[in-house]
Design a protein around this motif. Structure first.
Motif, PDB file in Angstrom:
ATOM      1  N   ASN A 472       0.826  -1.194   0.000  1.00  0.00           N
ATOM      2  CA  ASN A 472       0.000   0.000   0.000  1.00  0.00           C
ATOM      3  C   ASN A 472       0.869   1.256   0.000  1.00  0.00           C
ATOM      4  OD1 ASN A 472      -2.403  -1.562   0.227  1.00  0.00           O
ATOM      5  ND2 ASN A 472      -2.041  -1.746   2.438  1.00  0.00           N
ATOM      6  N   PRO A 473       0.322   2.368  -0.522  1.00  0.00           N
ATOM      7  CA  PRO A 473       1.079   3.624  -0.480  1.00  0.00           C
ATOM      8  C   PRO A 473       1.479   3.975   0.953  1.00  0.00           C
ATOM      9  CG  PRO A 473      -0.827   3.832  -1.920  1.00  0.00           C
ATOM     10  CD  PRO A 473      -0.954   2.504  -1.242  1.00  0.00           C
ATOM     11  N   GLY A 474       2.722   4.347   1.124  1.00  0.00           N
ATOM     12  CA  GLY A 474       3.235   4.675   2.447  1.00  0.00           C
ATOM     13  C   GLY A 474       3.960   3.542   3.129  1.00  0.00           C
ATOM     14  N   ASP A 475       3.972   2.353   2.508  1.00  0.00           N
ATOM     15  CA  ASP A 475       4.634   1.199   3.105  1.00  0.00           C
ATOM     16  C   ASP A 475       6.142   1.208   2.923  1.00  0.00           C
ATOM     17  OD1 ASP A 475       2.296   0.225   4.045  1.00  0.00           O
ATOM     18  OD2 ASP A 475       2.055  -1.360   2.555  1.00  0.00           O
ATOM     19  N   CYS A 476       6.633   2.031   2.026  1.00  0.00           N
ATOM     20  CA  CYS A 476       8.060   2.034   1.749  1.00  0.00           C
ATOM     21  C   CYS A 476       8.844   2.592   2.938  1.00  0.00           C
ATOM     22  CB  CYS A 476       8.363   2.857   0.499  1.00  0.00           C
ATOM     23  SG  CYS A 476       7.640   2.170  -1.006  1.00  0.00           S
ATOM     24  N   PHE A 477      10.069   2.120   3.064  1.00  0.00           N
ATOM     25  CA  PHE A 477      10.930   2.539   4.163  1.00  0.00           C
ATOM     26  C   PHE A 477      11.178   4.041   4.082  1.00  0.00           C
ATOM     27  CE2 PHE A 477      14.779   2.722   6.743  1.00  0.00           C
ATOM     28  CZ  PHE A 477      14.479   1.812   7.746  1.00  0.00           C
ATOM     29  N   PRO A 478      10.976   4.804   5.187  1.00  0.00           N
ATOM     30  CA  PRO A 478      11.172   6.260   5.141  1.00  0.00           C
ATOM     31  C   PRO A 478      12.640   6.616   4.933  1.00  0.00           C
ATOM     32  CG  PRO A 478      10.800   5.527   7.392  1.00  0.00           C
ATOM     33  CD  PRO A 478      10.531   4.346   6.514  1.00  0.00           C
ATOM     34  N   THR A 479      12.886   7.732   4.282  1.00  0.00           N
ATOM     35  CA  THR A 479      14.249   8.166   3.994  1.00  0.00           C
ATOM     36  C   THR A 479      14.423   9.640   4.321  1.00  0.00           C
ATOM     37  OG1 THR A 479      13.738   8.810   1.714  1.00  0.00           O
ATOM     38  CG2 THR A 479      14.367   6.517   2.086  1.00  0.00           C
ATOM     39  N   THR A 480      15.683  10.076   4.305  1.00  0.00           N
ATOM     40  CA  THR A 480      16.010  11.486   4.498  1.00  0.00           C
ATOM     41  C   THR A 480      16.411  12.087   3.150  1.00  0.00           C
ATOM     42  OG1 THR A 480      18.346  11.026   4.925  1.00  0.00           O
ATOM     43  CG2 THR A 480      16.834  10.947   6.809  1.00  0.00           C
ATOM     44  N   SER A 481      16.517  13.398   3.120  1.00  0.00           N
ATOM     45  CA  SER A 481      16.919  14.069   1.881  1.00  0.00           C
ATOM     46  C   SER A 481      18.340  13.680   1.498  1.00  0.00           C
ATOM     47  CB  SER A 481      16.815  15.589   2.060  1.00  0.00           C
ATOM     48  OG  SER A 481      17.622  16.023   3.150  1.00  0.00           O
ATOM     49  N   GLN A 482      19.184  13.426   2.494  1.00  0.00           N
ATOM     50  CA  GLN A 482      20.557  13.021   2.222  1.00  0.00           C
ATOM     51  C   GLN A 482      20.581  11.641   1.551  1.00  0.00           C
ATOM     52  OE1 GLN A 482      23.038  12.616   5.688  1.00  0.00           O
ATOM     53  NE2 GLN A 482      24.938  12.888   4.537  1.00  0.00           N
ATOM     54  N   VAL A 483      19.743  10.726   2.033  1.00  0.00           N
ATOM     55  CA  VAL A 483      19.663   9.395   1.423  1.00  0.00           C
ATOM     56  C   VAL A 483      19.118   9.505   0.008  1.00  0.00           C
ATOM     57  CG1 VAL A 483      18.508   7.152   1.559  1.00  0.00           C
ATOM     58  CG2 VAL A 483      19.445   8.197   3.627  1.00  0.00           C
ATOM     59  N   MET A 484      18.152  10.384  -0.192  1.00  0.00           N
ATOM     60  CA  MET A 484      17.592  10.570  -1.527  1.00  0.00           C
ATOM     61  C   MET A 484      18.645  11.092  -2.493  1.00  0.00           C
ATOM     62  SD  MET A 484      14.383   9.751  -1.833  1.00  0.00           S
ATOM     63  CE  MET A 484      13.869  10.802  -3.183  1.00  0.00           C
ATOM     64  N   PHE A 485      19.474  12.021  -2.015  1.00  0.00           N
ATOM     65  CA  PHE A 485      20.526  12.561  -2.862  1.00  0.00           C
ATOM     66  C   PHE A 485      21.524  11.476  -3.239  1.00  0.00           C
ATOM     67  CE2 PHE A 485      24.758  14.624  -3.161  1.00  0.00           C
ATOM     68  CZ  PHE A 485      24.525  15.410  -4.287  1.00  0.00           C
ATOM     69  N   GLU A 486      21.885  10.629  -2.257  1.00  0.00           N
ATOM     70  CA  GLU A 486      22.832   9.553  -2.537  1.00  0.00           C
ATOM     71  C   GLU A 486      22.215   8.502  -3.455  1.00  0.00           C
ATOM     72  OE1 GLU A 486      25.809   7.082  -3.041  1.00  0.00           O
ATOM     73  OE2 GLU A 486      25.931   9.134  -2.276  1.00  0.00           O
ATOM     74  N   ALA A 487      20.897   8.295  -3.340  1.00  0.00           N
ATOM     75  CA  ALA A 487      20.232   7.334  -4.224  1.00  0.00           C
ATOM     76  C   ALA A 487      20.371   7.769  -5.681  1.00  0.00           C
ATOM     77  CB  ALA A 487      18.761   7.209  -3.846  1.00  0.00           C
ATOM     78  N   ASP A 488      20.256   9.054  -5.931  1.00  0.00           N
ATOM     79  CA  ASP A 488      20.433   9.564  -7.300  1.00  0.00           C
ATOM     80  C   ASP A 488      21.863   9.330  -7.783  1.00  0.00           C
ATOM     81  OD1 ASP A 488      17.823  10.366  -7.516  1.00  0.00           O
ATOM     82  OD2 ASP A 488      18.207  12.412  -6.817  1.00  0.00           O
ATOM     83  N   ARG A 489      22.825   9.551  -6.890  1.00  0.00           N
ATOM     84  CA  ARG A 489      24.216   9.317  -7.278  1.00  0.00           C
ATOM     85  C   ARG A 489      24.462   7.827  -7.511  1.00  0.00           C
ATOM     86  NH1 ARG A 489      28.479  12.649  -3.720  1.00  0.00           N
ATOM     87  NH2 ARG A 489      27.690  11.297  -2.048  1.00  0.00           N
TER      88      ARG A 489
END
Length: 519
Positions: A472-489
C-alpha cells in the motif's frame, strides 16, 4: 413503533434453524451474553431434529471453533452452553474479550478484563488444554486473582500455557507459582510462554517431561535455575530467551538431544553461550559480543547473529565461525560498526548456500566493501548473497567521474553464485568494484538486484509500493533528503560503471526511490 425501529430491533436478534429467537447483547459482549428464555426449548428441538448428536461430539465441534464463536453459540441453547463451559481452549486477549471493539476507557480496561476472565474461568466445568492470558496492555490490572485462575486451569491435561503481564511486573512484581507445575500437573505441558514475571523453577519441576517449547521474555531467572529446568526437560525442541537479565552463562546440557532451535536476545549480562545439544540446527543471537562455544555443532545449519556494542564483527565471523559452525548453510550477519576491512582467510564455509550481511551505517568512512569478496571466496557452494547497507551518514568517498581503474581479482571465481541483491547501493567506489567483480567472476549468475534504497523487513526483500501490487502507499521505508541525494548518485554510478558489464545471461534489476513515498 416505526418500521425503521422494528427493522433495527429485528437485526439485533438471532434466528435459529427452527424459527425461535435468541437475543444478543446490544453491547457486543458476546462472551457474557445471556440466553433467551426459549433457549431450553431450542436445545430440546435441536436434540429432536436432524442435528441430534451426542454431547461429546458437540463438545468436540465447539472445541475446534475460535473462542468468540464458541461463546456466541452458547447463547443459542443449553446444549451449546454446556459445550461452551467445557471448551478446552481459553484464549483471553483484548480482541477475544471484545475489549477493543467495545472501546473501554483506559481506566476501565483492566477491571473489565479481569471481571470477564474471572467469570469464565470460575464457571468452566471441563479440562483446559490451552490457556492464554495476554494482559500486556492492562497496566492497572490487579492480579490478585491470577493465582486462582492458574490453579483452576493448570491440571494434568494442560498442554499449552501463555502468560503475558504488563511491563510494570518485569522487575519482580509477580512471581509465577511454580508449585502448580510440580507433581503430575505439568506432566502434559508442551508449550510454556512467560513474559514480565519472576520464574524460580526447582527440582520439583522435573515432571515437565513433555515440554517442547519454552519462551521466557523479561523473566527473572538465574542460570542455575534455568539449568535445573533444562536438565529435566528432555523433550525440549525450542528455547527462546528474551531480555533475561540475570543469566551470565547460558549452558545447554548434552541431555537435550531433541533441542533444534535456540534463540538468545539482549540478555544484558550474558558473557558466554555454551551448548552441548547434539542436534541443535538453528541458532539466533542478538546482543553484545559473547564467548560462543557450540560444542557438538555439526548439525547447526542456520545461524543468525546480530552483535551490538562491538566493532569488527565481520572480522570475527570470517576468521572464527567456520570452525564454530562448519556445516552452516544459511548465515545472517548484522554488523554495528566495522573498523577493519574483512580479511582473506584460509577458513571455509564449505556448505554455505545463503549469506546475508547487514551494515547499520556506523562503519568506518574507509571501510572497503570490496573486501567482502573474502566471504564469497570462503563460500564455494554459495548460491545467494544479500548485502544491506543502512547509510544514515554517508561515510564514504563517492566514485569519481574519471575513475577508470578498478580492482580486479580474476583468480577468485564464484561458480555457484546465482542471485545477488544489494539493498542501499551507494556510489562508493569500493561497492561499485564489488558489483563489477561479481559480474565478471560469478559464472552461474542469473539475477542481480541493485536497490539504492534500503528497504528490508525480516530478511525479506521488499519492492516499492509504486510498482508492487501487494504493498500500500506509504509502506516504503522512510528516507532522508541526504539518502535521496545519494540514491540519485547511486543510480548514476550504476548507469555509468555497471550496466555495460552485465552479461546477456544475467538479469539486472535496478530500483530507485518510490515515486509515491520518496519525494
Amino acid at each position: 413503533m416505526s418500521s425503521r425501529q422494528r427493522k433495527r430491533r429485528r437485526r439485533r436478534r438471532l434466528q435459529t434453524r427452527d424459527g425461535s429467537f435468541t437475543s444478543i447483547s446490544k453491547s457486543g459482549d458476546s462472551l457474557l451474553c445471556r440466553e433467551d428464555d426459549n433457549s431450553l426449548l431450542c436445545g430440546k428441538r435441536l436434540r429432536d431434529s436432524e442435528l441430534d448428536l451426542p454431547e461429546d461430539i458437540w463438545c468436540n465441534i465447539l472445541s475446534l471453533m475460535p473462542i468468540e464463536d464458541s461463546a456466541r453459540s452458547a447463547c443459542v441453547s443449553h446444549a451449546f452452553e454446556r459445550s461452551w463451559r467445557c471448551h478446552p481452549n481459553l484464549i483471553f486477549t483484548e480482541d477475544t474479550l471484545s475489549m477493543i471493539r467495545n472501546a473501554c476507557r483506559k481506566g476501565d480496561r483492566a477491571s473489565a478484563f479481569a471481571s470477564k476472565v474471572d467469570q469464565i474461568i470460575k464457571n468452566h466445568s471441563g479440562s483446559v488444554k490451552i490457556l492464554e492470558l495476554d494482559m500486556f496492555r492492562c497496566n492497572d490490572l490487579n492480579i490478585c486473582h491470577l493465582n486462582s485462575w492458574l490453579k483452576i486451569a493448570i491440571t494434568p491435561v494442560i498442554e499449552k500455557l501463555t502468560l503475558c503481564l504488563p511491563v510494570k511486573y518485569k522487575e519482580g512484581g509477580y512471581t509465577f507459582p511454580c508449585s502448580l507445575l510440580s507433581g503430575q500437573s505439568g506432566g502434559s505441558l508442551q508449550y510454556l510462554w512467560l513474559k514480565h514475571c519472576v520464574f524460580r523453577p526447582t527440582v520439583g519441576l522435573s515432571f515437565l517431561r513433555n515440554l517442547t517449547t519454552l519462551y521466557l521474555g523479561r523473566v527473572c531467572i538465574t542460570e542455575g535455575e534455568l539449568g535445573c529446568l533444562l536438565s529435566h526437560s528432555l523433550a525440549l525442541q525450542q528455547l527462546e530467551l528474551w531480555y533475561c537479565s540475570e543469566i551470565i552463562c547460558l549452558r545447554i546440557p548434552l541431555v537435550l538431544e531433541r533441542l533444534k532451535c535456540l534463540s538468545v536476545t539482549s540478555c544484558g549480562v550474558l558473557q558466554m553461550v555454551e551448548s552441548e545439544a547434539p542436534n541443535l540446527s538453528s541458532f539466533m543471537f542478538y546482543g553484545s559480543p559473547v564467548q560462543l562455544s557450540l560444542g557438538q555443532s555439526l548439525q547447526v545449519k542456520k545461524l543468525n547473529m546480530e552483535c551490538v556494542d562491538g566493532s569488527d564483527f565481520l572480522h570475527y565471523a570470517i576468521t572464527k565461525l567456520p570452525y564454530v559452525v562448519p556445516n552452516v548453510e544459511d548465515l545472517v550477519l548484522s554488523s554495528y560498526g566495522e573498523r577493519l576491512n574483512t580479511p582473506m582467510t584460509a577458513a571455509k564455509f564449505l556448505h554455505l548456500k545463503h549469506l546475508v550481511i547487514y551494515f547499520d551505517g556506523d562503519s568506518s568512512p574507509g571501510y572497503d566493501y570490496f573486501s567482502l569478496v573474502s566471504f564469497l571466496d570462503a563460500s564455494p557452494a554459495l548460491e545467494t548473497f544479500i548485502l544491506g547497507v543502512q547509510q544514515d551518514d554517508m561515510n564514504f568517498d563517492s566514485i569519481s567521474v574519471d575513475a577508470l581503474h578498478m580492482r580486479q581479482r580474476p583468480d577468485h571465481k564464484h561458480k555457484s553464485l546465482k542471485k545477488v541483491t544489494i539493498l542501499g547501493f551507494c556510489s562508493a567506489k569500493s561497492m561499485v568494484e564489488l558489483v563489477c567483480h561479481i559480474l565478471e567472476n560469478a559464472t552461474s549468475l542469473e539475477c542481480i538486484i541493485l536497490d539504492t534504497i534500503f528497504d528490508a523487513e525480516d530478511n525479506y526483500i521488499l519492492g516499492r509500493c509504486s510498482v508492487t501490487s501487494d504493498r500500500n502507499p506509504g509502506d516504503c521505508f522512510p528516507t532522508t533528503s541526504q539518502v535521496m541525494f545519494e540514491a540519485d548518485r547511486g543510480l548514476m554510478a550504476i548507469e555509468r560503471y555497471i550496466v555495460g558489464k552485465v552479461p546477456s545471461t544475467v538479469k539486472l534489476d535496478v530500483r530507485g526511490p518510490c515515486s509515491r513515498c520518496h519525494i
